[in-house]
Scaffold this active site. Structure first.
Site, PDB file in Angstrom:
ATOM      1  N   SER A 138       0.831  -1.205   0.000  1.00  0.00           N
ATOM      2  CA  SER A 138       0.000   0.000   0.000  1.00  0.00           C
ATOM      3  C   SER A 138       0.857   1.243   0.000  1.00  0.00           C
ATOM      4  CB  SER A 138      -0.916   0.008   1.216  1.00  0.00           C
ATOM      5  OG  SER A 138      -0.104   0.194   2.360  1.00  0.00           O
ATOM      6  N   LYS A 139       0.239   2.298  -0.436  1.00  0.00           N
ATOM      7  CA  LYS A 139       0.874   3.598  -0.542  1.00  0.00           C
ATOM      8  C   LYS A 139       1.429   4.052   0.804  1.00  0.00           C
ATOM      9  CE  LYS A 139      -0.468   7.376  -3.541  1.00  0.00           C
ATOM     10  NZ  LYS A 139      -1.617   7.940  -4.209  1.00  0.00           N
TER      11      LYS A 139
END
Ligand code: GLU
Length: 483
Positions: free
Chosen positions: A256-257
């Site tokens: 994830s970011k």
């Protein structure tokens, strides 16, 4: 069977590293088997459409060196096919399903659907479209439906999923998958805006484009059972499917970011070389031989086997990517490295030639992770040092250093030719005469010329800077001491 695969991104943002892997695996698979790879932009979800995203995805794929083979307009080019330009096809096929009794129109409002969901939630039932009690062609009967169909009341077309029974299909990565029909919702195929959903457009296109193998991320596995039903409803043969493992953060959570960059764009901007990123991404879930990690694109093509892709999630290890980039940077052709770096060098205000940059690259390539590091790690190759590392200076600059240096400098001034071998020879003779080690002389030289404690061999560094510049820096340093 002729091999045809597709990469089918939705233009909702930048290309994700997971998307790059999907594109790459499709490409490797097609190239390995002499097949065709098609690029298809799936832009039917207008609420998630981002202007410019498809152009950006295409530019990123090109940057990575991943090519596609077909185009709707001109036979042999990169593509893409774009779903929003094919809407009539999906509508036509939706109608076919309805005529076959495999799909039906439903007229429920958003509020009615919400009430249905609440009711199911309270009754602790699975949330799925309640075909019997909601407003649709099947529950209302032909007469009432005709009226609604003739009106302008919004409607969606839904797939009539069997109430019971088992679906089985083979996945080349995950093996046999079994799903109960009772778990599958009556999927919307055409939305009230007349656009197809992903499921309908995807299946119609895969069929019309004669896709033989669907290779995509694991997040699409739940959709596949709906697709199996759609193929059945149309009476079409289903392509082989292969779902690629999830990409994970080092803590095994889904990539994830929040824990790092996920857009290929970000890695490109940071200076990763496309070949390094492609090599790295190729090994997320697969390794051709397990005895090494650096593979050229051709080697990846030659050994790609979709059945050898792992089921388990693949950890995205940034340190490994950095190591790979270091390896690829080292292997760059010096002239290529120079032309890649020239714009950044100019931006930094260094008016150097490509030839000189290429030589600086050869001198320092072992010491950088990114090509642009050359401009910082080797800043002294572009201008005299403005600072001198204090720790290195206090360790190596001694009271006697200047006195030891002066006779050596006189010899350097006269040396001919001024090259690394000549400098080495005269220095070896000098330290022997003086009865001192190389370091006693050369560490102060490094300090004066580079200002830093680490760098390439000093004779090579001096040879590249040239006699005048090398001497100017050392004279300047010594003059500064005298004042
Ligand atoms: N449009 C889907 C995506 O954005 C494609 C999934 C598939 O390959 O079927 O990834």
């Amino acid at each position: 069977m002729s091999i045809r695969v597709r990469f089918a991104p939705s233009p909702t943002g930048f290309l994700h590293v997971g998307g790059l892997r999907t594109a790459l695996y499709n490409y490797l698979f097609a190239r390995r088997l002499g097949g065709v790879a098609v690029l298809r932009i799936e832009d039917t979800d207008r609420s998630r459409f981002v202007e410019g995203a498809s152009e950006n995805i295409i530019a990123t794929l090109r940057w990575a060196g991943i090519e596609f083979d077909e185009s709707p307009t001109n036979g042999g080019a990169f593509g893409p096919y774009t779903q929003s330009e094919r809407l009539d096809l999906y509508r036509k096929h939706a109608e076919i399903l309805r005529e076959k009794g495999e799909a039906y129109f439903a007229f429920d409002t958003a509020a009615e659907l919400e009430t249905m969901r609440q009711r199911q939630k309270e009754a602790k039932q699975a949330i799925r479209y309640d075909r019997l009690h909601m407003r649709n062609e099947l529950s209302l009967g032909a007469e009432a439906s005709r009226e609604l169909l003739a009106s302008d009341i919004p409607r969606v077309l839904r797939l009539k999923v069997p109430d019971s029974g088992e679906l089985r299909f083979q996945d080349s990565v995950r093996g046999e998958i079994v799903v109960q029909c009772s778990e599958i919702d009556d999927q919307v195929l055409l939305k009230s805006d007349g656009f197809p959903t992903y499921h309908l457009a995807n299946v119609v296109d895969d069929h019309l484009m004669q896709i033989s193998h669907v290779i995509r991320g694991e997040e699409w596995l739940p959709s596949t059972s709906k697709h199996v039903l759609l193929y059945r409803a149309f009476g079409w043969e289903m392509p082989v499917v292969a779902h690629l493992p999830l990409l994970l953060n080092p803590d095994k959570s889904k990539l994830s970011k929040r824990q790092g960059d996920v857009a290929v764009e970000d890695y490109r901007a940071k200076g990763y070389l496309p070949a390094a990123l492609v090599n790295f991404v190729a090994l997320l879930g697969w390794n051709p031989t397990a005895d090494r990690e650096i593979y050229s694109l051709q080697e990846l093509i030659d050994s790609f086997d979709i059945c050898k892709v792992n089921k388990g999630g693949a950890v995205f290890d940034l340190q490994k990517l950095n190591w790979m980039n270091t390896e690829y940077v080292k292997q760059l052709d010096p002239a290529d490295a120079a032309s890649l770096l020239l714009p950044a060098a100019r931006e930094a205000g260094y008016e150097v030639s490509s030839e000189y940059l290429a030589q600086v690259f050869v001198l320092l390539r072992e010491r950088i992770t990114f090509l642009h590091d050359l401009l910082s790690v080797g800043d002294y190759m572009f201008h005299a040092p403005q600072e001198f590392e204090e720790k290195f200076r206090s360790k190596h600059w001694k009271d006697g250093s200047a006195a030891l240096l002066r006779p050596w400098l006189a010899r350097v001034r006269e040396s001919s030719p001024f090259d690394a071998a000549g400098l080495h020879e005269l220095t070896a003779a000098y330290v022997e005469e003086q009865g001192v080690g190389f370091g006693k002389l050369m560490n102060p030289v490094r300090l004066m010329i580079t200002g830093k404690g680490a760098g390439a061999g000093m004779f090579d560094t001096m040879a590249l800077l040239g006699r005048d510049e090398s001497l100017r820096r050392m004279d300047h340093f010594l003059d500064g001491l005298a004042q």
